[in-house]
Design a protein around this motif. Structure first.
Motif, PDB file in Angstrom:
ATOM      1  N   ALA A 135       0.819  -1.214   0.000  1.00  9.07           N
ATOM      2  CA  ALA A 135       0.000   0.000   0.000  1.00  9.07           C
ATOM      3  C   ALA A 135       0.852   1.262   0.000  1.00  9.07           C
ATOM      4  N   SER A 136       1.914   1.267   0.788  1.00 11.70           N
ATOM      5  CA  SER A 136       2.638   2.516   1.032  1.00 11.70           C
ATOM      6  C   SER A 136       3.849   2.742   0.132  1.00 11.70           C
ATOM      7  N   LEU A 137       4.363   1.715  -0.543  1.00 14.15           N
ATOM      8  CA  LEU A 137       5.593   1.885  -1.317  1.00 14.15           C
ATOM      9  C   LEU A 137       5.439   2.880  -2.468  1.00 14.15           C
ATOM     10  N   SER A 138       4.245   2.976  -3.026  1.00 13.87           N
ATOM     11  CA  SER A 138       4.067   3.966  -4.091  1.00 13.87           C
ATOM     12  C   SER A 138       4.308   5.376  -3.542  1.00 13.87           C
ATOM     13  N   ALA A 139       3.975   5.580  -2.263  1.00 13.57           N
ATOM     14  CA  ALA A 139       4.182   6.889  -1.643  1.00 13.57           C
ATOM     15  C   ALA A 139       5.637   7.125  -1.270  1.00 13.57           C
ATOM     16  N   VAL A 140       6.497   6.075  -1.358  1.00 10.78           N
ATOM     17  CA  VAL A 140       7.930   6.267  -1.178  1.00 10.78           C
ATOM     18  C   VAL A 140       8.534   6.851  -2.446  1.00 10.78           C
ATOM     19  N   GLY A 141       8.124   6.316  -3.608  1.00 14.05           N
ATOM     20  CA  GLY A 141       8.627   6.829  -4.880  1.00 14.05           C
ATOM     21  C   GLY A 141       8.052   8.191  -5.234  1.00 14.05           C
ATOM     22  N   THR A 142       6.852   8.468  -4.754  1.00  9.11           N
ATOM     23  CA  THR A 142       6.171   9.710  -5.134  1.00  9.11           C
ATOM     24  C   THR A 142       6.921  10.973  -4.715  1.00  9.11           C
ATOM     25  N   PRO A 143       7.410  11.093  -3.470  1.00 11.66           N
ATOM     26  CA  PRO A 143       8.135  12.312  -3.105  1.00 11.66           C
ATOM     27  C   PRO A 143       9.378  12.550  -3.969  1.00 11.66           C
ATOM     28  N   ILE A 144      10.068  11.463  -4.342  1.00  8.26           N
ATOM     29  CA  ILE A 144      11.241  11.601  -5.215  1.00  8.26           C
ATOM     30  C   ILE A 144      10.802  12.163  -6.561  1.00  8.26           C
ATOM     31  N   GLY A 145       9.690  11.652  -7.082  1.00 11.76           N
ATOM     32  CA  GLY A 145       9.151  12.159  -8.340  1.00 11.76           C
ATOM     33  C   GLY A 145       8.753  13.620  -8.251  1.00 11.76           C
ATOM     34  N   LEU A 196       6.908   1.123  -6.584  1.00 13.75           N
ATOM     35  CA  LEU A 196       7.832   2.250  -6.481  1.00 13.75           C
ATOM     36  C   LEU A 196       7.841   3.081  -7.767  1.00 13.75           C
ATOM     37  N   LEU A 197       7.864   2.394  -8.932  1.00  9.54           N
ATOM     38  CA  LEU A 197       7.875   3.100 -10.212  1.00  9.54           C
ATOM     39  C   LEU A 197       6.560   3.845 -10.452  1.00  9.54           C
ATOM     40  N   VAL A 198       5.441   3.203 -10.132  1.00 13.25           N
ATOM     41  CA  VAL A 198       4.143   3.862 -10.282  1.00 13.25           C
ATOM     42  C   VAL A 198       4.084   5.096  -9.391  1.00 13.25           C
ATOM     43  N   GLY A 199       4.585   4.962  -8.172  1.00 12.02           N
ATOM     44  CA  GLY A 199       4.612   6.106  -7.258  1.00 12.02           C
ATOM     45  C   GLY A 199       5.522   7.218  -7.749  1.00 12.02           C
ATOM     46  N   LEU A 200       6.671   6.841  -8.337  1.00 12.93           N
ATOM     47  CA  LEU A 200       7.587   7.830  -8.888  1.00 12.93           C
ATOM     48  C   LEU A 200       6.881   8.652  -9.971  1.00 12.93           C
ATOM     49  N   GLY A 201       6.190   7.960 -10.875  1.00 12.76           N
ATOM     50  CA  GLY A 201       5.455   8.656 -11.934  1.00 12.76           C
ATOM     51  C   GLY A 201       4.315   9.495 -11.390  1.00 12.76           C
TER      52      GLY A 201
END
Length: 530
Positions: A101-111, A156-161
């Motif tokens: 659930a939360s890993l997408s929100a790890v990549g999101t701030p970097i994006g 992670l990639l989806v969150g980054l985007g």
């Protein structure tokens, strides 16, 4: 100097200036001399640009925000499937599900940080184009996953985007649209997020396997890529880069033939020259971030996002199916989840329309008070439901949790899910709007990660009902902060908002109409002006 009226009579413009403004009213005279048109005097209105063109450009720029909602909604339908015994894959536990659930929100701030830098370096349009590739790759990786680490990497990639698309889409919309449309169109991003959530809930209700749902989700970034290729760069960015003619061409595409392009371009150029707007160096960017006009709105929006995340919005979104199951509701959990998604989408659209009428502050108060009350009610029901279960009593009033969650959804989208995202495109200086917007979305998605990852921990520490009591209390207390610090930006131009945060103007309230403004005169029918 003279000109002709509509019936061909000669008009002495100097005499006309004297008639419409007293000789001692130098401001009005200068304005007539500068703009050369009676229709530009106080009381006259300019023709607005094409609403259709601005709406279409905004829609194409915001297609990628649908992906953000799909990233939010995917765990709600995938986690229950992965938690089932003999699901054909692996069985995950409560804490593995929290990582999904939360890993997408790890990549999101970097994006967010990356897109903020890219926006000011290569432009809003190119940043939108680049952001679609990690989203596309992430969904395809999840759809072909054969192990849990592959799912983690895909998330992670989806969150980054998702992080990369948030700021460019909203900044593009804010800069490409006129003030009377900006508030409504800037909310398209929030509508896109709600639509994405609903799509995932609906796919889950159709009992599609989670791998199939991921493959279907990859269609959205592909469409967003096409949309980003078709729109022009924003006039503000082009003007700040010194490309005056390109800025005029972009304005022409966005406004159509009915708008006074030269005047709007002139205003952009005047503002750029007055504030020395140009493509900033790294040193200038760092200096700009330390200015009052940047850190004050950042402080307001960062705390706004912290309050609204810890008001329970995304725990309910990410764990919707499980929450309905645990709440004591008798309605089918998938049906209830889809119903929530439909309500969320409908009222996000309603909220986008209300932004033009009601403004940012009133809608925020609807969210803070409404979310607080409904979660306090939900937590109280869950407390009594746990007591009934322990006592072996049949649960009563099972309509309460469904009603509370639906009302919570309505309240949250009226303000929380729309207002702060719209304000990202409004409150920062033009010079560093991209970087500041990226930092703000960074803080927003970091808060999402915190609240989603800690939800299972909060459940263990305070129980289900205690978690919702906590979220409800945070929302109610947030009302005080919003009342004191949140400014009203409805109907204000980007230049006026920037001047407010730099201290050049005391308020963003609309000025009272002066009774002493000379009227725009018109000749009696059949007569020429002297």
């Amino acid at each position: 100097m003279s000109g002709k009226t509509g019936n061909g009579s000669i008009v002495d413009l100097e005499s006309l200036k004297a008639l419409v403004a007293p000789q001692n009213n130098k401001i009005v005279v200068d304005r007539v001399a500068k703009e050369g048109s009676v229709r530009l005097l106080p009381g006259a209105k300019r023709k607005r640009g094409s609403s259709l063109r601005q709406v279409c450009a905004s829609l194409m720029a915001n297609i990628g925000t649908i992906n953000t909602g799909m990233a939010f909604g995917f765990p709600a339908v995938a986690i229950p499937q992965l938690q089932e015994e003999n699901n054909g894959f692996i069985t995950i536990d409560k804490y593995q599900s929290s990582w999904i659930a939360s890993l997408s929100a790890v990549g999101t701030p970097i994006g967010c940080l990356l897109s903020g830098y890219l926006m000011d370096l290569i432009g809003r349009k190119r940043a939108l184009i680049i952001t679609q590739f990690p989203m596309l790759a992430g969904w395809l990786l999840i759809g072909s996953a054969t192990s849990l680490p592959m799912i983690y990497a895909g998330r992670l990639l989806v969150g980054l985007g998702s992080g990369m698309v948030g700021a460019p889409a909203r900044v593009y919309t804010g800069e490409a649209t006129q003030p009377h449309l900006r508030g409504m169109l800037a909310a398209i991003g929030s509508v896109g997020v709600s639509l994405g959530v609903l799509i995932e809930y609906a796919l889950g209700a159709c009992l599609l396997p989670w791998k199939t749902i991921a493959i279907v989700s990859s269609v959205v970034p592909a469409l967003a890529l096409i949309g980003a290729l078709l729109i022009p760069e924003t006039p503000s960015f082009l003007m700040s880069s010194g490309k005056v003619e390109s800025s005029k061409k972009a304005l022409s595409k966005l406004r159509g033939p009915t708008c006074d392009i030269d005047f709007e371009a002139g205003e952009l150029q005047r503002f750029a020259e007055k504030n020395n707007i140009h493509k900033p160096t790294v040193k200038e960017t760092l200096k700009g971030l330390m200015q009052r006009s940047t850190y004050v709105p950042f402080f307001i929006l960062a705390l706004y996002f912290l309050i609204y995340q810890f008001s329970g919005v995304n725990p309910i979104t990410f764990y919707a199916v499980n929450i309905f199951q645990e709440s004591g509701a008798k309605m089918d959990k998938h049906l209830a989840t889809v119903l929530t998604g439909v309500v969320r989408l409908i009222f996000t659209v309603v909220s986008a329309g209300l932004l033009r009428r009601c403004g940012r502050r009133p809608l925020t108060f609807v969210s803070s008070i409404g979310c607080g009350l409904t979660l306090l009610v939900l937590g109280t029901y869950m407390y009594f439901n746990s007591q009934w279960i322990e006592q072996g009593v049949e649960p009563k009033y099972t309509w309460i949790p469904v009603t509370a969650l639906l009302l919570f959804t309505i309240a949250s989208v009226m303000g929380y899910l729309v207002v702060p995202w719209v304000m990202i495109s409004e409150v920062y200086p033009t010079q560093i709007r991209g970087v500041a917007g990226g930092l703000t979305t960074f803080s927003a998605h970091f808060c999402i990660f915190l609240v989603v990852k800690t939800y299972p921990i909060l459940q263990d520490f305070a129980s289900n009902y205690g978690a919702f009591w906590f979220y409800g209390a945070v929302s109610m207390l947030g009302t005080v902060f919003f009342y004191v610090y949140l400014p009203e930006t409805k109907g204000r131009t980007l230049q006026e908002i920037e001047e407010y945060f730099t201290g050049q103007r005391d308020t963003l309230k609309a000025p009272k109409k002066s009774k002493n403004i000379p009227p725009v005169i018109a000749a009696p029918k059949g007569n020429a002006l002297p």
